[in-house]
Design an enzyme around this catalytic site. Structure first.
Site, short mmCIF file in Angstrom:
data_model
loop_
_atom_site.label_atom_id
_atom_site.label_comp_id
_atom_site.label_asym_id
_atom_site.label_seq_id
_atom_site.Cartn_x
_atom_site.Cartn_y
_atom_site.Cartn_z
N ASN A 82 116.48 34.73 59.09
CA ASN A 82 117.84 34.29 59.20
C ASN A 82 118.78 35.30 58.73
OD1 ASN A 82 116.56 33.70 56.28
ND2 ASN A 82 118.91 33.58 55.79
N GLY A 135 119.61 39.99 57.95
CA GLY A 135 118.76 41.17 57.57
C GLY A 135 117.79 41.63 58.72
N ILE A 136 116.71 42.47 58.25
CA ILE A 136 115.99 42.89 59.11
C ILE A 136 115.13 41.88 59.76
CG2 ILE A 136 113.68 44.38 59.35
CD1 ILE A 136 114.88 45.67 56.63
N ARG A 172 113.80 29.48 54.28
CA ARG A 172 114.03 28.63 53.51
C ARG A 172 115.36 27.93 53.44
NH1 ARG A 172 113.23 31.32 47.47
NH2 ARG A 172 115.21 32.28 48.05
N ASP A 178 109.39 28.13 53.29
CA ASP A 178 109.40 28.69 51.83
C ASP A 178 108.00 29.39 51.92
OD1 ASP A 178 109.16 29.52 49.26
OD2 ASP A 178 109.96 27.78 48.45
N GLY A 201 110.88 38.47 51.75
CA GLY A 201 110.81 39.34 50.63
C GLY A 201 111.63 38.95 49.71
N TYR A 241 107.38 44.38 42.98
CA TYR A 241 107.74 44.72 44.37
C TYR A 241 106.48 45.63 44.61
CZ TYR A 241 110.40 45.46 48.69
OH TYR A 241 110.64 45.34 49.86
#
Length: 220
Positions: free
Chosen positions: A12, A14-15, A35, A55, A80, A144
């Site tokens: 939805n 960004g990348i 999500r 999700d 992420g 991360y």
């Protein structure tokens, strides 16, 4: 390449959104997993894709998503999280890292790979990070880097199990101007998405089981 059906998690913004847009422009049938369903539907409408609520940290949500989406030919594990603390400061955040960026992708692959094998064609792209590379120092806050290193290991293992029909690769988008990367990042979302789009549409003689940045192999 003939039109394929693709699922992009965390698509939805960004990348992920840049990857979804690129796949749509290449003529593919694209589903964005988000999500936040409202945000996902808005983004999907902007790029000409579809949207499904997803999700990736929730096994039930993954199962419902795939029941709605059906078989896919291209899976982009992009969703992420990034928590600005240390592992011992917040162990719950550590587990969320693992669930979102390792366990979730594994569950999605388990549900999508069988149909890819049956068709004799599939592409799985795991959006990783240099922070998940032992060769680059295994960095990042909290878990991360640990989660991304695990995703890299999963890439190698599954590339062997699913070869030759299904190609499984990991990629690092670099430091990208997203909500996670910040405004000072050096790369646009389009630059960050470029390698993922290449891996998603590899020809039969393309690589599998690799880790790439700017379409070039980098150290695990």
């Amino acid at each position: 390449m003939e039109s394929k059906r693709a699922l992009v998690t965390g698509g939805n913004r960004g990348i992920g959104l840049a990857i979804a847009r690129g796949l749509v422009e290449a003529g593919h049938d694209v589903v964005i997993g988000s999500r936040d369903l409202k945000a996902g539907e808005k983004a999907a409408h902007e790029v000409g894709a579809q949207c499904v609520k997803l999700d990736v940290s929730d096994a039930g949500s993954i199962a419902r998503c795939m029941k709605n989406v059906g078989d896919v030919d291209i899976l982009i594990n992009n969703a992420g999280v990034c928590f600005r603390n240390t592992i011992l400061e917040n162990q719950d955040d550590f587990m969320t890292n693992i669930n979102v960026m390792l366990v979730g992708p594994f569950r999605l692959i388990c549900l999508t790979a069988p149909s890819m094998l049956k068709k004799g064609w599939g592409r799985i792209v795991n959006v990783s990070s240099g922070w998940g590379s032992f060769g680059e120092g295994l960095g990042g806050p909290n878990g991360y880097g640990v989660a991304k290193a695990g995703l890299n290991a999963l890439t190698v293992s599954l590339s062997r199990e699913l070869a030759p029909a299904v190609k499984v690769n990991a990629m690092c988008p670099g430091w990208v101007r997203t909500r996670m990367g910040g405004d000072e990042a050096t790369r646009s979302v389009e630059e960050g998405a470029e390698t993922a789009l290449w891996l998603a549409q590899l020809k039969g003689n393309g690589p599998t089981g690799g880790f790439f940045r700017d379409k070039k192999k980098i150290a695990w």
